[in-house]
Design a protein around this motif. Structure first.
Motif, mmCIF file in Angstrom:
data_model
loop_
_atom_site.group_PDB
_atom_site.id
_atom_site.type_symbol
_atom_site.label_atom_id
_atom_site.label_comp_id
_atom_site.label_asym_id
_atom_site.label_seq_id
_atom_site.Cartn_x
_atom_site.Cartn_y
_atom_site.Cartn_z
ATOM 1 N N MET A 277 0.820 -1.297 -0.046
ATOM 2 C CA MET A 277 0.094 -0.022 0.024
ATOM 3 C C MET A 277 1.028 1.138 0.018
ATOM 4 O O MET A 277 1.767 1.432 0.875
ATOM 5 C CB MET A 277 -0.732 -0.065 1.175
ATOM 6 C CG MET A 277 -1.921 -1.271 1.197
ATOM 7 S SD MET A 277 -3.198 -1.076 2.506
ATOM 8 C CE MET A 277 -4.233 0.548 2.229
ATOM 9 N N LEU A 278 0.623 2.232 -0.948
ATOM 10 C CA LEU A 278 1.237 3.560 -1.015
ATOM 11 C C LEU A 278 0.325 4.518 -0.710
ATOM 12 O O LEU A 278 -0.793 4.462 -1.543
ATOM 13 C CB LEU A 278 2.067 3.615 -2.454
ATOM 14 C CG LEU A 278 2.975 2.423 -2.677
ATOM 15 C CD1 LEU A 278 3.414 2.593 -4.440
ATOM 16 C CD2 LEU A 278 4.100 2.530 -1.676
ATOM 17 N N HIS A 279 0.895 5.509 0.123
ATOM 18 C CA HIS A 279 -0.244 6.677 0.223
ATOM 19 C C HIS A 279 0.369 8.003 -0.420
ATOM 20 O O HIS A 279 1.416 8.195 -0.433
ATOM 21 C CB HIS A 279 -0.383 6.841 1.815
ATOM 22 C CG HIS A 279 -0.734 5.305 2.485
ATOM 23 N ND1 HIS A 279 -2.173 5.185 2.324
ATOM 24 C CD2 HIS A 279 -0.064 4.360 3.104
ATOM 25 C CE1 HIS A 279 -2.169 4.006 3.076
ATOM 26 N NE2 HIS A 279 -0.929 3.561 3.485
ATOM 27 N N ASN A 280 -0.721 8.951 -0.473
ATOM 28 C CA ASN A 280 -0.205 10.336 -0.749
ATOM 29 C C ASN A 280 0.445 10.438 -2.230
ATOM 30 O O ASN A 280 1.522 11.181 -2.138
ATOM 31 C CB ASN A 280 0.524 10.991 0.154
ATOM 32 C CG ASN A 280 -0.587 10.841 1.886
ATOM 33 O OD1 ASN A 280 -1.489 10.979 1.588
ATOM 34 N ND2 ASN A 280 0.308 10.708 2.831
ATOM 35 N N LEU A 281 0.106 9.468 -2.974
ATOM 36 C CA LEU A 281 0.934 9.745 -4.379
ATOM 37 C C LEU A 281 0.033 10.679 -5.092
ATOM 38 O O LEU A 281 -0.990 10.616 -5.106
ATOM 39 C CB LEU A 281 1.089 8.460 -5.109
ATOM 40 C CG LEU A 281 1.930 7.343 -4.517
ATOM 41 C CD1 LEU A 281 1.916 6.177 -5.264
ATOM 42 C CD2 LEU A 281 3.270 7.808 -4.393
ATOM 43 N N LYS A 282 0.805 11.715 -5.920
ATOM 44 C CA LYS A 282 0.192 12.546 -6.673
ATOM 45 C C LYS A 282 -0.203 11.886 -8.043
ATOM 46 O O LYS A 282 0.456 10.797 -8.325
ATOM 47 C CB LYS A 282 1.122 13.477 -7.192
ATOM 48 C CG LYS A 282 1.522 14.380 -5.978
ATOM 49 C CD LYS A 282 2.704 15.383 -6.482
ATOM 50 C CE LYS A 282 2.957 16.465 -5.068
ATOM 51 N NZ LYS A 282 3.943 17.512 -5.593
ATOM 52 N N ALA A 283 -1.270 12.309 -8.569
ATOM 53 C CA ALA A 283 -1.682 11.803 -9.968
ATOM 54 C C ALA A 283 -0.596 12.056 -10.866
ATOM 55 O O ALA A 283 0.108 12.967 -10.749
ATOM 56 C CB ALA A 283 -2.949 12.665 -10.535
ATOM 57 N N GLY A 284 -0.568 11.243 -11.949
ATOM 58 C CA GLY A 284 0.430 10.839 -12.875
ATOM 59 C C GLY A 284 0.672 9.790 -13.262
ATOM 60 O O GLY A 284 0.056 8.597 -12.948
ATOM 61 N N ILE A 285 1.651 9.534 -14.097
ATOM 62 C CA ILE A 285 2.211 8.358 -14.595
ATOM 63 C C ILE A 285 3.351 7.510 -13.989
ATOM 64 O O ILE A 285 4.363 8.451 -13.904
ATOM 65 C CB ILE A 285 2.603 8.392 -16.002
ATOM 66 C CG1 ILE A 285 1.125 8.656 -16.814
ATOM 67 C CG2 ILE A 285 2.918 7.026 -16.847
ATOM 68 C CD1 ILE A 285 1.544 9.015 -18.658
ATOM 69 N N TYR A 286 3.186 6.689 -13.417
ATOM 70 C CA TYR A 286 4.261 5.925 -12.871
ATOM 71 C C TYR A 286 4.819 4.705 -13.273
ATOM 72 O O TYR A 286 3.981 4.040 -13.752
ATOM 73 C CB TYR A 286 3.909 5.549 -11.242
ATOM 74 C CG TYR A 286 3.714 6.697 -10.401
ATOM 75 C CD1 TYR A 286 4.806 7.199 -9.545
ATOM 76 C CD2 TYR A 286 2.491 7.369 -10.388
ATOM 77 C CE1 TYR A 286 4.548 8.508 -8.688
ATOM 78 C CE2 TYR A 286 2.122 8.510 -9.596
ATOM 79 C CZ TYR A 286 3.306 8.766 -8.936
ATOM 80 O OH TYR A 286 2.861 10.094 -8.135
#
Length: 208
Positions: free
Chosen positions: A5-14
């Motif tokens: 689980m990853l939290h507080n990621l900004k929108a975008g392409i990873y």
């Protein structure tokens, strides 16, 4: 089965790959070749399921692979072992060279030569490394490829000269590395120019 689980990621392409604790144990394809990065266009809370086919430190049977897939696997094996087992890396790089010759792919022959040179660099055999790199360079320059492959070989040559305290040849080849980069990839010239600048600093020649 594992859950991450990853939290507080900004929108975008990873883009990403998984490993088992360090970069030497990356996920790979079932045959042992590296495969592409996973990619996700994150817009909102998202769950994804990913199956890991294999890990780079596993044993792979290469006997029944197609010629093109065998090339990919040998390249991946040589690159994987160059940091942990030089004998194995050289073995796979040598097989890679013969496979490229079999497929009549001279540019891939050059890649195999680069990998062999990387082994000799780590063994401290600059003379043998340079011989292989110049052989690779002779192939690559015929293709007029400015996308990065030729530049990388020049850079390896320059770094090898630098390690031998031959700053004249080092600067010459760092400059050639920068000149073999197209406008679309100009950002990569910075590394070559930085290396040249550092050499002038080592020579206490700050006016150049």
């Amino acid at each position: 089965h594992k859950e991450i689980m990853l939290h507080n990621l900004k929108a975008g392409i990873y883009q990403f790959k998984f490993n088992r604790g360090n970069a030497s144990n990356l996920e790979c394809k079932a045959a042992g070749n590296s495969g592409k990065n996973h990619s996700i266009n994150l817009k909102q809370d998202t769950s994804i399921n990913i199956t890991i086919e294999a890990w780079t430190d596993a044993y792979f049977n290469m006997n029944n692979l197609s010629d093109s897939l065998l090339y990919e696997v040998l390249e991946g094996r040589s690159g994987y072992y160059v940091e942990i087992n030089l004998d194995s890396s050289y073995k796979y790089a040598s097989q890679l060279y013969r496979q490229a010759q079999k497929l009549n792919l001279p540019y891939k022959e050059a890649r195999a030569l680069d990998l062999q040179a990387a082994v000799f660099i780590r063994q401290g055999n600059a003379e043998k490394a340079l011989a292989l790199l110049f052989k690779s360079l002779a192939i690559k320059t015929k293709f007029n490829d400015y996308s990065g492959g030729t530049s990388l070989t020049y850079f390896s040559i320059a770094k090898t000269y630098e390690d031998q305290q031959d700053f004249i040849n080092a600067k010459e080849n760092y400059l050639a590395s920068a000149n073999w980069i197209s406008k679309a990839h100009e950002v990569y010239k910075a590394e070559s120019f930085t290396a040249i600048g550092n050499l002038f600093l080592r020579e206490n020649n700050i006016d150049s």
